[in-house]
Design a protein around this motif. Structure first.
Motif, mmCIF file in Angstrom:
data_model
loop_
_atom_site.group_PDB
_atom_site.id
_atom_site.type_symbol
_atom_site.label_atom_id
_atom_site.label_comp_id
_atom_site.label_asym_id
_atom_site.label_seq_id
_atom_site.Cartn_x
_atom_site.Cartn_y
_atom_site.Cartn_z
ATOM 1 N N ALA A 32 44.599 41.610 50.400
ATOM 2 C CA ALA A 32 45.268 41.562 49.451
ATOM 3 C C ALA A 32 45.016 40.386 48.549
ATOM 4 C CB ALA A 32 46.907 41.034 50.002
ATOM 5 N N PHE A 33 44.590 39.260 49.061
ATOM 6 C CA PHE A 33 44.044 38.210 48.184
ATOM 7 C C PHE A 33 42.756 38.585 47.457
ATOM 8 C CE2 PHE A 33 46.922 35.215 50.574
ATOM 9 C CZ PHE A 33 47.281 34.586 49.623
ATOM 10 N N GLY A 34 41.893 39.049 48.408
ATOM 11 C CA GLY A 34 40.544 39.730 47.650
ATOM 12 C C GLY A 34 40.501 40.604 46.685
ATOM 13 N N GLY A 35 41.753 41.591 46.854
ATOM 14 C CA GLY A 35 41.918 42.644 45.851
ATOM 15 C C GLY A 35 42.531 42.107 44.542
ATOM 16 N N GLY A 36 43.051 40.801 44.538
ATOM 17 C CA GLY A 36 43.506 40.483 43.460
ATOM 18 C C GLY A 36 45.179 40.778 43.062
ATOM 19 N N LEU A 37 45.685 40.857 44.580
ATOM 20 C CA LEU A 37 47.081 41.211 44.484
ATOM 21 C C LEU A 37 48.028 40.179 44.314
ATOM 22 C CD1 LEU A 37 48.997 43.758 44.807
ATOM 23 C CD2 LEU A 37 49.105 43.140 47.265
ATOM 24 N N PHE A 38 47.667 39.058 44.882
ATOM 25 C CA PHE A 38 48.360 37.804 44.724
ATOM 26 C C PHE A 38 48.078 36.983 43.446
ATOM 27 C CE2 PHE A 38 49.275 38.542 49.547
ATOM 28 C CZ PHE A 38 50.276 39.459 49.379
ATOM 29 N N ILE A 39 46.820 36.958 43.552
ATOM 30 C CA ILE A 39 46.235 36.042 42.306
ATOM 31 C C ILE A 39 45.438 36.844 41.274
ATOM 32 C CG2 ILE A 39 44.598 34.133 41.896
ATOM 33 C CD1 ILE A 39 44.959 33.115 44.648
ATOM 34 N N PRO A 40 45.735 37.122 40.147
ATOM 35 C CA PRO A 40 45.140 37.915 39.144
ATOM 36 C C PRO A 40 43.801 37.395 39.136
ATOM 37 C CG PRO A 40 47.342 36.735 38.271
ATOM 38 C CD PRO A 40 47.133 36.046 39.599
ATOM 39 N N LEU A 41 43.087 38.450 38.909
ATOM 40 C CA LEU A 41 41.455 38.533 39.055
ATOM 41 C C LEU A 41 40.868 37.682 37.792
ATOM 42 C CD1 LEU A 41 40.584 42.292 39.857
ATOM 43 C CD2 LEU A 41 40.583 40.091 41.548
ATOM 44 N N GLU A 42 41.731 37.579 36.997
ATOM 45 C CA GLU A 42 41.226 36.669 35.567
ATOM 46 C C GLU A 42 41.155 35.238 35.996
ATOM 47 O OE1 GLU A 42 43.623 38.794 35.653
ATOM 48 O OE2 GLU A 42 42.858 40.482 34.551
ATOM 49 N N GLN A 43 41.849 34.925 37.114
ATOM 50 C CA GLN A 43 42.027 33.437 37.436
ATOM 51 C C GLN A 43 40.805 33.189 38.640
ATOM 52 O OE1 GLN A 43 45.925 32.224 38.536
ATOM 53 N NE2 GLN A 43 46.937 33.143 36.914
ATOM 54 N N MET A 44 40.087 34.192 38.969
ATOM 55 C CA MET A 44 39.164 33.984 40.111
ATOM 56 C C MET A 44 37.731 33.718 39.325
ATOM 57 S SD MET A 44 39.971 36.863 42.718
ATOM 58 C CE MET A 44 41.479 37.110 43.601
ATOM 59 N N GLY A 45 36.795 33.334 39.875
ATOM 60 C CA GLY A 45 35.430 33.072 39.286
ATOM 61 C C GLY A 45 34.775 34.287 39.313
ATOM 62 N N SER A 46 33.615 34.360 38.683
ATOM 63 C CA SER A 46 32.956 35.692 38.333
ATOM 64 C C SER A 46 32.546 36.097 39.677
ATOM 65 C CB SER A 46 31.744 35.471 37.469
ATOM 66 O OG SER A 46 30.705 34.483 38.071
ATOM 67 N N THR A 47 31.814 35.381 40.665
ATOM 68 C CA THR A 47 31.444 35.853 41.800
ATOM 69 C C THR A 47 32.369 36.523 42.692
ATOM 70 O OG1 THR A 47 29.837 34.109 42.195
ATOM 71 C CG2 THR A 47 30.333 35.226 44.144
ATOM 72 N N PHE A 48 33.757 35.944 42.726
ATOM 73 C CA PHE A 48 34.838 36.689 43.505
ATOM 74 C C PHE A 48 35.515 37.811 42.691
ATOM 75 C CE2 PHE A 48 35.239 32.276 45.295
ATOM 76 C CZ PHE A 48 35.198 32.611 46.937
ATOM 77 N N ARG A 49 35.369 37.835 41.568
ATOM 78 C CA ARG A 49 35.817 38.903 40.694
ATOM 79 C C ARG A 49 34.749 40.239 41.353
ATOM 80 N NH1 ARG A 49 36.849 35.877 36.369
ATOM 81 N NH2 ARG A 49 34.680 36.589 35.309
ATOM 82 N N HIS A 50 33.535 39.899 41.314
ATOM 83 C CA HIS A 50 32.573 40.950 41.662
ATOM 84 C C HIS A 50 32.735 41.362 43.114
ATOM 85 C CE1 HIS A 50 30.555 40.734 37.876
ATOM 86 N NE2 HIS A 50 30.116 39.723 38.193
ATOM 87 N N ILE A 51 33.141 40.437 43.928
ATOM 88 C CA ILE A 51 33.318 40.789 45.471
ATOM 89 C C ILE A 51 34.790 41.413 45.424
ATOM 90 C CG2 ILE A 51 34.040 39.798 47.686
ATOM 91 C CD1 ILE A 51 32.208 37.519 47.075
ATOM 92 N N ALA A 52 35.696 41.189 44.497
ATOM 93 C CA ALA A 52 37.227 41.823 44.551
ATOM 94 C C ALA A 52 36.852 43.229 44.159
ATOM 95 C CB ALA A 52 38.009 41.054 43.693
ATOM 96 N N GLU A 53 36.174 43.762 43.340
ATOM 97 C CA GLU A 53 35.920 45.181 43.008
ATOM 98 C C GLU A 53 35.552 45.994 44.004
ATOM 99 O OE1 GLU A 53 33.406 44.939 39.865
ATOM 100 O OE2 GLU A 53 34.904 43.764 38.448
ATOM 101 N N LEU A 54 35.061 45.559 45.263
ATOM 102 C CA LEU A 54 34.315 46.290 46.114
ATOM 103 C C LEU A 54 35.450 46.326 47.504
ATOM 104 C CD1 LEU A 54 30.739 44.693 46.486
ATOM 105 C CD2 LEU A 54 31.464 46.799 45.173
#
Length: 265
Positions: A194-216
């Motif tokens: 849930a956290f990794g997929g951006g459910l609790f924290i919007p992906l826009e607030q994550m760093g670019s590395t975590f955003r790329h990981i979240a997409e997977l």
């Protein structure tokens, strides 16, 4: 020889029920078994509602405009997905307990087909997922959640149908993990997804590395698909690809483990 002939004759006369044994009666029994589990009901129906009331009502962002609705509606959708994810995963993972009790082996002695058995489990899990989505949306409608009228149905359906990924995930894990601690393992895993997929924290607030990981992650596709109608974000085909790829992987994994499991019977 006579005994062998008699046995073959009995096998030929065995009645095979329509649809492999999939029936409303079997489905009703499975649902009653699931509803008797008070812990499952609390975690799948009550907890998402409580989370919505904590994080979606009375906050500074609750009345902020978010596309075609407000912040409370955005949180409500997130909690509905979270509840559906827990409901469908736990519903599928119950197969682990049945395997340990020998129930799966008993069912192999009946005319119930493996496909009908898996389909019954999936429908049961999805029914609990629907209950979680409906409960969260009802509380949202009675509080401060606001969005265009048509989006209540659209986002609710996407959240529910998208949770099919986690019904397959739960079934796969139910065959893969030991029964005594399957949910103890899956609980933290679901929270991370849930956290990794951006459910609790919007992906826009994550760093670019975590955003790329979240997409997977398995949560990314359904999370983007269900929020897009509210935020007005343009549809991206990669969201659907993410959902379908993970669904195919989990279904294939469940089928693989099911064949290995029943091969021992």
């Amino acid at each position: 020889m006579t005994a062998t002939t008699s046995a073959l004759g009995s096998r030929e006369e065995r009645h095979v029920p329509p649809m492999g044994g999939f029936s409303a009666t079997l489905l009703r029994i499975e649902l009653r078994r699931l509803l008797r589990n008070r812990r499952a009901v609390i975690f799948t129906v009550v907890m998402p509602v409580v989370f919505f009331l904590i994080f979606g009502v009375g906050q500074k962002y609750s009345n902020d405009n978010v596309g075609h609705g407000n912040g409370a509606a955005y949180v409500m959708i997130s909690m509905a997905i979270y509840g559906a994810m827990i409901a469908t995963t736990s519903g599928g993972a119950m197969v682990s307990i049945e395997r340990s009790l020998g129930w799966s082996r008993q069912l192999r002695l009946t005319p119930l087909s493996p496909v009908a058995y898996v389909a019954t489990k999936m429908v049961t899990a999805m029914t609990m997922g629907l209950a979680s989505v409906v409960a969260t949306y009802c509380v949202g409608a009675m509080s401060h959640a606001h969005m265009d009228p048509r989006l209540w149905l659209v986002t609710g359906l996407i959240a529910w149908v998208g949770s099919l990924v986690f019904a397959a995930f739960g079934l796969f894990m139910g065959y893969l993990l030991p029964s005594d601690n399957v949910m103890q393992i899956l609980g933290p895993v679901l929270a991370l997804l849930a956290f990794g997929g951006g459910l609790f924290i919007p992906l826009e607030q994550m760093g670019s590395t975590f955003r790329h990981i979240a997409e997977l992650t398995p949560m990314y596709g359904v999370n983007q698909l269900v929020h897009a109608p509210l935020t007005g974000t343009s549809f991206d085909a990669l969201w659907l690809v993410n959902l379908l790829v993970w669904l195919a992987l989990f279904v294939a994994g469940a089928a693989w483990r099911f064949r290995k499991d029943t091969a021992r019977v």
